[in-house]
Design a protein around this motif. Sequence first.
Motif, PDB file in Angstrom:
ATOM      1  N   UNK A   1       0.845  -1.204   0.000  1.00  0.00           N
ATOM      2  CA  UNK A   1       0.000   0.000   0.000  1.00  0.00           C
ATOM      3  C   UNK A   1       0.877   1.250   0.000  1.00  0.00           C
ATOM      4  N   UNK A   2       1.912   1.259   0.849  1.00  0.00           N
ATOM      5  CA  UNK A   2       2.817   2.408   0.901  1.00  0.00           C
ATOM      6  C   UNK A   2       3.581   2.573  -0.412  1.00  0.00           C
ATOM      7  N   UNK A   3       3.962   1.464  -1.021  1.00  0.00           N
ATOM      8  CA  UNK A   3       4.715   1.535  -2.280  1.00  0.00           C
ATOM      9  C   UNK A   3       3.884   2.174  -3.390  1.00  0.00           C
ATOM     10  N   UNK A   4       2.572   1.948  -3.387  1.00  0.00           N
ATOM     11  CA  UNK A   4       1.726   2.554  -4.425  1.00  0.00           C
ATOM     12  C   UNK A   4       1.630   4.065  -4.226  1.00  0.00           C
TER      13      UNK A   4
ATOM     14  N   UNK B   1      -1.953   2.941  -9.012  1.00  0.00           N
ATOM     15  CA  UNK B   1      -2.462   1.722  -8.392  1.00  0.00           C
ATOM     16  C   UNK B   1      -2.709   1.928  -6.900  1.00  0.00           C
ATOM     17  N   UNK B   2      -2.963   3.171  -6.522  1.00  0.00           N
ATOM     18  CA  UNK B   2      -3.285   3.411  -5.121  1.00  0.00           C
ATOM     19  C   UNK B   2      -4.570   2.667  -4.758  1.00  0.00           C
ATOM     20  N   UNK B   3      -4.556   2.009  -3.624  1.00  0.00           N
ATOM     21  CA  UNK B   3      -5.681   1.171  -3.219  1.00  0.00           C
ATOM     22  C   UNK B   3      -6.813   2.056  -2.705  1.00  0.00           C
ATOM     23  N   UNK B   4      -7.973   1.950  -3.340  1.00  0.00           N
ATOM     24  CA  UNK B   4      -9.117   2.778  -2.966  1.00  0.00           C
ATOM     25  C   UNK B   4      -9.984   2.132  -1.894  1.00  0.00           C
ATOM     26  N   UNK B   5      -9.991   0.811  -1.847  1.00  0.00           N
ATOM     27  CA  UNK B   5     -10.782   0.109  -0.834  1.00  0.00           C
ATOM     28  C   UNK B   5     -10.115  -1.220  -0.541  1.00  0.00           C
ATOM     29  N   UNK B   6     -10.077  -1.580   0.725  1.00  0.00           N
ATOM     30  CA  UNK B   6      -9.500  -2.853   1.151  1.00  0.00           C
ATOM     31  C   UNK B   6     -10.560  -3.634   1.915  1.00  0.00           C
TER      32      UNK B   6
ATOM     33  N   UNK C   1      -5.929   0.350   8.458  1.00  0.00           N
ATOM     34  CA  UNK C   1      -6.931   1.403   8.609  1.00  0.00           C
ATOM     35  C   UNK C   1      -6.366   2.797   8.518  1.00  0.00           C
ATOM     36  N   UNK C   2      -5.089   2.963   8.850  1.00  0.00           N
ATOM     37  CA  UNK C   2      -4.462   4.281   8.767  1.00  0.00           C
ATOM     38  C   UNK C   2      -3.917   4.574   7.382  1.00  0.00           C
ATOM     39  N   UNK C   3      -3.985   3.618   6.470  1.00  0.00           N
ATOM     40  CA  UNK C   3      -3.404   3.782   5.142  1.00  0.00           C
ATOM     41  C   UNK C   3      -4.410   3.678   4.008  1.00  0.00           C
TER      42      UNK C   3
ATOM     43  N   UNK D   1      -7.540  12.487  -1.075  1.00  0.00           N
ATOM     44  CA  UNK D   1      -7.496  13.659  -0.192  1.00  0.00           C
ATOM     45  C   UNK D   1      -7.059  13.339   1.237  1.00  0.00           C
ATOM     46  N   UNK D   2      -7.208  12.111   1.661  1.00  0.00           N
ATOM     47  CA  UNK D   2      -6.883  11.765   3.050  1.00  0.00           C
ATOM     48  C   UNK D   2      -5.652  10.871   3.151  1.00  0.00           C
ATOM     49  N   UNK D   3      -5.756   9.664   2.609  1.00  0.00           N
ATOM     50  CA  UNK D   3      -4.684   8.688   2.810  1.00  0.00           C
ATOM     51  C   UNK D   3      -3.418   9.055   2.026  1.00  0.00           C
ATOM     52  N   UNK D   4      -3.587   9.428   0.758  1.00  0.00           N
ATOM     53  CA  UNK D   4      -2.408   9.796  -0.026  1.00  0.00           C
ATOM     54  C   UNK D   4      -1.783  11.086   0.498  1.00  0.00           C
ATOM     55  N   UNK D   5      -2.620  12.075   0.834  1.00  0.00           N
ATOM     56  CA  UNK D   5      -2.093  13.332   1.352  1.00  0.00           C
ATOM     57  C   UNK D   5      -1.368  13.126   2.674  1.00  0.00           C
ATOM     58  N   UNK D   6      -1.888  12.247   3.501  1.00  0.00           N
ATOM     59  CA  UNK D   6      -1.225  11.955   4.771  1.00  0.00           C
ATOM     60  C   UNK D   6       0.147  11.335   4.532  1.00  0.00           C
TER      61      UNK D   6
END
Length: 383
Positions: free
Chosen positions: A119-122, A141-146, A169-171, A290-295
Motif C-alpha cells: 500500500x505504501x509503495x503505491x 495503483x493506489x488502493x481505494x478500498x481494502x 486502517x491508517x493507510x 485527499x486523506x490517505x495519499x495526502x497523509x
Amino acid sequence: MVPTGIGVAHLPNQRHKIVAKRGANFTLMVCGESGCGKTTFVNTLFTTTIKDPRKVEHRHKTTSTSSRSSSNDRTVEIEITQAELEESMFKVKLTVIDTPGFGDYVNNYDSWSPIVDFVDDQHESYMRQEQQPSRNGIIDRRVHACLYFIRPTGHSLKPLDIEVMKRLGSRVNLIPVIAKADTLTPKDLAAFKQKIMDVIKAQDIRVYSCPIDSDDEGTTQCNRDIMAAMPFSVIGSTQIVRTPDGRDVPGRAYSWGVAEVENEQHCDFKKLRNLIIRSHMLDLISTTEETHYESYRQQQMAVRKFGEPKQAKGENRKHRDKEDLLRKNFTEQVKQEETRFRKWEQQLMAERDRLNKDLEEQHAAIKALEGELDSVYRGAMRR
C-alpha cells in the motif's frame, strides 16, 4: 421561454460528460486468511470471472522478514489482476489486488508487512511520478478500498486481525467483511457482528465511514442502513441455483434450503455492493486522494528532501538485522574476554598463593639456619 442566468448551472453537465468520457480507475484489495472465499466474492461482486489464475497480469513478490530469526523469511506473492468493465457506455478500469495465504503460518509475526508495504509503495510510486517533468501516462495503483475478510468463528477478532486492521486502517479505506455468512445462524451472526464492532471501537481501528448527512432524506437513510450493516456479512457464489419457489438466483444450495447471495435477509452482499460500486465509489476514490495519499505525502515531505528517493524498508530491515548481528557478536566477544580474564585472574591468584607459600617456607628455613648458626657460635665461645 427565455433562459435565466449566465449558464453556471450547466457546469455539472459538463463535468458529467468529461467523467463519462474518461471513465474511472478503481483499485480494490482483498486480504484475509486462505479459504475465506475472497476470489469467489470478487467474481460474484462484478458478475464475471475476473479473478482467475490465467488472468493474473502481474505477481508482486515481496519478502516478509521476522526480526526474531532469519529462518522466518518467506516470499509472499501479491496478485494483481486488471479488467475493464463497461455498463451503459461508461468504462471502469478495475484493478483487483489479492494477498493469498495471509495468516497461514504458525508464527505470523510481521506477516502483515508485505500488505502494508505494498500500500505504501503505491503511494510512493504515484508521488514519484507526480514529481517528474512529464506526468502523462501516470500509473495509479493506489488502493481505494481494502476488504478485510474475517473468518466466521463466532467469537471475536483474533490478535492478528486486530494488528493488521490497525495498520491498514491508517493507510487505506478499510472495510471489514465476514466471510461465508451462511455458516452462522442469524442470531449468532448478529452477536458476532456486535463483538467485532466492540473490538474495533475499543482498539480504535479506523474503518471506512461513508458520509451520512445529505440533502436527500432517502440517500441519508440508505447510507445509515449501509453503515449499520458493518461489518458486512457476505455469501460468495457464481452458481445459479433454483429456490423452492422456482426462482433462479445466485447462491448455494443446501439440504435445508438455498442461501441467496442477493437476499438481504441472508447476507449483506447487496449493501456492500452498493457501497463499493453504486453509491460510494467516487467517495472511496476521493478519500484515498485527499486523506490517505495526502497523509503519506506530508509524512514523507517532512523527513525527505525534494526528489530524494525513499529508503527501501527491505534495506532498513537488512541494516537492522546486520546491526543486531554485530551487537550479538560484540556481546559474545565481551563474554569470552570476561571469561578469559576471570581464568587468568584465578591463575594469577593461585600463582600468588604458591609464591607466598614458597616464601614462607624459605623464611622458615632461614630462621632454622639462623638458629643453628647461633647454636654453633655459642658452642665455639664456650670453648
